[in-house]
Design an enzyme around this catalytic site. Structure first.
Site, mmCIF file in Angstrom:
data_model
loop_
_atom_site.group_PDB
_atom_site.id
_atom_site.type_symbol
_atom_site.label_atom_id
_atom_site.label_comp_id
_atom_site.label_asym_id
_atom_site.label_seq_id
_atom_site.Cartn_x
_atom_site.Cartn_y
_atom_site.Cartn_z
ATOM 1 N N GLU A 179 -50.678 -19.193 17.366
ATOM 2 C CA GLU A 179 -51.979 -19.775 17.691
ATOM 3 C C GLU A 179 -52.563 -20.528 16.497
ATOM 4 O O GLU A 179 -53.164 -21.597 16.655
ATOM 5 C CB GLU A 179 -52.951 -18.679 18.125
ATOM 6 C CG GLU A 179 -52.543 -17.960 19.407
ATOM 7 C CD GLU A 179 -51.752 -16.696 19.148
ATOM 8 O OE1 GLU A 179 -51.934 -15.725 19.883
ATOM 9 O OE2 GLU A 179 -50.934 -16.693 18.192
ATOM 10 N N ARG A 232 -25.662 -13.666 17.260
ATOM 11 C CA ARG A 232 -25.875 -13.107 15.922
ATOM 12 C C ARG A 232 -27.128 -13.673 15.277
ATOM 13 O O ARG A 232 -27.902 -12.950 14.643
ATOM 14 C CB ARG A 232 -24.673 -13.404 15.024
ATOM 15 C CG ARG A 232 -23.459 -12.541 15.246
ATOM 16 C CD ARG A 232 -22.403 -12.850 14.206
ATOM 17 N NE ARG A 232 -21.159 -12.144 14.478
ATOM 18 C CZ ARG A 232 -20.043 -12.340 13.795
ATOM 19 N NH1 ARG A 232 -20.020 -13.228 12.806
ATOM 20 N NH2 ARG A 232 -18.951 -11.656 14.078
ATOM 21 N N LEU A 252 -19.098 -10.991 9.799
ATOM 22 C CA LEU A 252 -20.327 -10.639 10.526
ATOM 23 C C LEU A 252 -21.531 -11.515 10.202
ATOM 24 O O LEU A 252 -22.629 -11.249 10.692
ATOM 25 C CB LEU A 252 -20.705 -9.165 10.305
ATOM 26 C CG LEU A 252 -19.660 -8.135 10.737
ATOM 27 C CD1 LEU A 252 -20.182 -6.723 10.508
ATOM 28 C CD2 LEU A 252 -19.260 -8.330 12.179
ATOM 29 N N LEU A 308 -17.217 2.956 19.306
ATOM 30 C CA LEU A 308 -18.632 2.897 18.973
ATOM 31 C C LEU A 308 -19.451 2.482 20.190
ATOM 32 O O LEU A 308 -20.529 3.032 20.449
ATOM 33 C CB LEU A 308 -18.868 1.929 17.817
ATOM 34 C CG LEU A 308 -20.286 1.900 17.241
ATOM 35 C CD1 LEU A 308 -20.660 3.264 16.671
ATOM 36 C CD2 LEU A 308 -20.413 0.827 16.168
ATOM 37 N N ALA A 358 -19.928 5.431 22.339
ATOM 38 C CA ALA A 358 -20.937 6.352 21.806
ATOM 39 C C ALA A 358 -22.343 5.859 22.109
ATOM 40 O O ALA A 358 -23.234 6.650 22.451
ATOM 41 C CB ALA A 358 -20.741 6.509 20.298
#
Length: 366
Positions: free
Chosen positions: A47, A178, A198, A293, A296
């Protein structure tokens, strides 16, 4: 409002722990005179950017905002008060603010004589802000599980090779995910097998990508060794290990967090991991691998969205995309509601939401 939603999306990956917000200001004649979006935490809100662009032309006009204007003073002042001082006559917002520290902006505006309307394109605005909205309501980061597999559900061949199952176009699309995430999480198997980097390597249409926190769940501190690609200076790295693990080889190379063991089965406690990330201002997690993973996380009820990239290929053997998730019979299957199917190069990208009662990712638009 759709323009404000598009502006909000430019902030994805840059605003943690804040939401993404877009704003468009119209003058009294209904002409666009100012636009803005929240660009980074601690900086001016959407804003304020839009009002600065509009100047005196905002007086008597309308502000359209994707999230109810905030009503508190943090690192910046309350946006509700900024709108009042600018002389805006009407405010239209899409999604009410669920944050108890910031809510009440609509009431403040109404009390000052500003006409206020809520709910315009609420579902579209909530989708852009799904990670932050989920994190506010659950007290943990939003988790998007991304996987790549062949049509017969294999994430790698029988010999363990997995580069590359999907196309360059699909891999570039993963970098888009990502860039929008606060953290990217992989397990020790992926770290050991693939030595992943990564970090975000491709620009996005939202601008220069932000680098997420790179997280490796390495229970015994044996998968991430000095020289691993994830330990370079492209982005910060956190390695989660058990209380008993010897992680001295990571001193000065990565942040190490020690977590309790999972209550059922091997590995670390997913709930504790998410709590540790939330305490570090992480509000969105991209879970990239691997199968154990992911299992899990699903067993812990901690997956809010699934994006699967399916390659038109068959392997017939090799690890499945998902390992044990605590599901033993067909009646326990985690059913998904498909929200989008798209062609990405030669591959298919399927987006789906777990169909759990009162699931934040499915209920936020109701």
């Amino acid at each position: 409002m759709r323009r404000a939603i598009a502006l909000a999306a430019r902030g994805l990956g840059h605003t943690r722990p804040n939401p993404v917000v877009g704003c468009v200001v119209l003058d009294a004649a209904g002409q666009v005179v100012g636009e803005g979006w929240h660009q980074r935490a601690g900086g001016p809100h959407a804003e304020v950017h839009a009002l600065r662009a509009a100047g005196d032309r905002a007086r008597g006009g309308t502000a359209l905002v994707t999230l109810e204007p905030c009503n508190h003073t943090g690192r910046t002042g309350p946006c509700a008060q900024a709108l009042i001082e600018a002389g805006v006559a009407r405010v239209v917002y899409a999604v009410p603010d669920p944050n108890p520290q910031a809510t009440g902006g609509a009431a403040t505006l109404s009390g000052a004589g500003v006409a206020v309307t809520g709910g315009l394109l609420a579902a579209e605005a909530a989708e852009v802000n799904e990670a932050w909205l989920t994190s506010v309501r659950t007290g943990r980061p939003f988790v998007l599980w991304k996987y790549a597999a062949t049509l017969d559900g294999r994430s790698a061949a029988a010999d363990g090779t997995s580069r590359w199952i999907t196309s360059p176009e699909a891999r570039a699309d993963v970098h888009r995910l990502r860039a929008r995430a606060d953290a990217v999480v992989v397990g020790s198997g992926t770290a050991r097998q693939d030595d992943p980097h990564l970090a975000v390597r491709h620009p996005t249409h939202e601008g220069e990508p932000a680098q997420p926190l790179r997280v490796v769940v390495d229970t015994h501190a044996t998968a991430v060794r000095p020289g691993a690609r994830v330990l370079d200076d492209a982005a910060p790295t956190l390695v989660a290990v058990s209380h008993q693990a010897d992680a001295r080889h990571l001193d000065g190379l990565a942040e190490v967090v020690r977590l309790p063991a999972a209550p059922h089965g091997p590995g670390l406690d997913v709930t504790a991991l998410l709590a540790a990330l939330y305490a570090r201002d992480v509000r969105s997690v991209l879970l990239e691998g691997g199968p154990r993973l992911a299992g899990a996380f699903i067993a812990a009820g901690a997956v809010d969205k699934v994006v699967g990239y399916l390659a038109p290929a068959l392997l017939g053997a090799g690890p499945a995309a998902l390992a044990d998730a605590g599901i033993t019979t067909i009646g326990q299957a985690l059913r998904l509601g498909v929200t989008d199917v798209a062609r990405i190069g030669p591959d298919l990208r399927m987006t789906a939401l777990p169909q759990r009662p009162n699931h934040p990712a499915t209920s936020q638009e109701s």
